[in-house]
Write an enzyme that holds these catalytic residues in place. Sequence first.
Site: not given
Length: 660
Positions: A338-339, A344
Amino acid sequence: MEHIRTPKVENVRLVDRVSCKKAALGTLYLTATHVIFVENAPDTRKETWILHSQISTIEKQATTATGCPLLIRCKNFQIVQLVIPQERDCHDVYISLIRLARPVKYEELYCFSFNPKLDKEEREQGWLLVDLSEEYKRMGLPDNYWQLSDVNRDYRVCDSYPTELYVPRSATAHIIVGSSKFRSRRRFPALSYYCKDSHASICRSSQPLSGFSARCLEDEQMLQAIRKANPGSDFIYVVDTRPKLNAMANRAAGKGYENEDNYSNIKFQFIGIENIHVMRNSLQKMLEVCELKSPSMSDFLWGLENSGWLRHIKAIMDAGIFIAKAVSEEGASVLVHCSDGWDRTAQVCSVASLLLDPYYRTLKGFMVLIEKDWISFGHKFNHRYGNLDGDPKEISPVIDQFIECVWQLTEQFPCAFEFNERFLTHIQHHVYSCQFGNFLCNSQKERRELKIQERTYSLWSNLWKNRADYLNPLFRADHSQTQGSLHLPTAPCNFTYKFWNGMYNRFEKGLQPRQSVTDYLMAVKEESQQLEEELESLEERLEKIQKVHLHGTKVKSKQSEPSKHSGFSTSDHSTANTPQDYSGNSKSFPSRSPSQGDEDSALILTQDNLKSSDPDLSVNSDQESGVEDLSCRSPSGGEHAPSEDSGKDRDSDEAVFLTA
């Protein structure tokens, strides 16, 4: 204790928010760790305990004629409304709880004072219950394709990763370090799950620092090494769990996602799970719907739909399903990010692993899964769940969503999971309770620096000790749902997402059934086991009686043979053949007949001996039918249900022998 202005307030009323019952009158106590309300009613003296670390918000409402209301909302979705007679006392309680619910140091948390009266050895053994090195061995590692790397020893490459990580054998230390420099927070690709049969794997990382055109040779080589570690597939999936628009916006900040032109043999896939801020607002909207008093069905459903909560749950599930199918059906390896790779990414990796591997659907396996994908890989428990006073914008229900995904799966596959709903709600409760040390801090490094294992107790050993409370009565190890991967229906309409009443309304007793389905089924299962044990006991008793009857027939034949051929007289003082000796008191039955040898004396049993050799199975029970009766019965004791033969004379079979 220095933060407690008023430790005791009398004549406080506890309001029942669901029913129209009269508010309970009692005394409110503030301790260093809990808020305690004790009812005055002498027949109940019911107590309500709330941990300070569970308190989410405290709202002091407008003063009324009856007193000053204080509304306490908890992170485990309990809501407590108190009415304190004096405004000054209410203000003191309010100020005290504001400070107690937001400690500034870890040492102020409950786990550092919690003492379950276990010695040092028991505490240490509790932390050894879940061993990740054993888990990787269970996966078949190390092997010809994957190796244990010490490149992160002393956390010198990535301080939010564990020290022991599995990487492809072809990935050198130079490649790993180079890849880490090209990834956000230096979270380079590392193994999360491995299928030893197909050699397909699930790896995880953070987003690349690619911007619009940047590239890194070592990072490209790292992904190539992951692909080569799976000889059965000539490509790997790269799954970005963010919405594509969000990922593109990150490119402007010098981050972003992999450029397929630079990475050979990858297939890119966006999933579209929203960020932590959207999730926090969504949960808040749903909880506002739950707090409505007597809403209509249309209002409740509209509010639930408007919150978007179940749509977010579906997005996480969709990502996990996509990854699980890629591994199980296509035999392809997957890299997930994800980031930063700790929110997530943790959600979808653990959902995919749960779908793929039946071990994670057991009690012990689920603990291992959380330890592996959440705790060891640096999920930010402190920031996400507000253990200490900090930025409220960092708080988000990330692991709550994962736990709900698991519950949704248990509803869809009721026979596939060894654990029940209570197991999931208790884990969610202890994520916030800070009673145990498992969910403290933001990384393995922080926990080791704080010496968590030496100073606190493990939740896993506590759950394991009480595992009988968490068993799913429908689980069967030989059931088709417990074998291999869970195959979800391809048509969306075949999977129903439900509102989890047992989580979000579990403290509202008026909204819960008098007995849960799980408890009912457990009672039925216990009843069945008891009947099976009684049947087995009856069969053993019948077999014993048949043996005694057979021996009696042999004794009779041996007695008749000497009387025919030996010419023994039947004088009046011959006790062995006197009829009244057989029909009289059983205690006067001779222990040995003159016509028998020593070897036959052991075959003659008295009625008392026969009675004492088996339990009395003819005791009738006056229990009424119903769940309450079922749940209180135990195979090891208590009353027994009447059997079919309860009306017969239990000594009838013995009498056949005694008359012989």
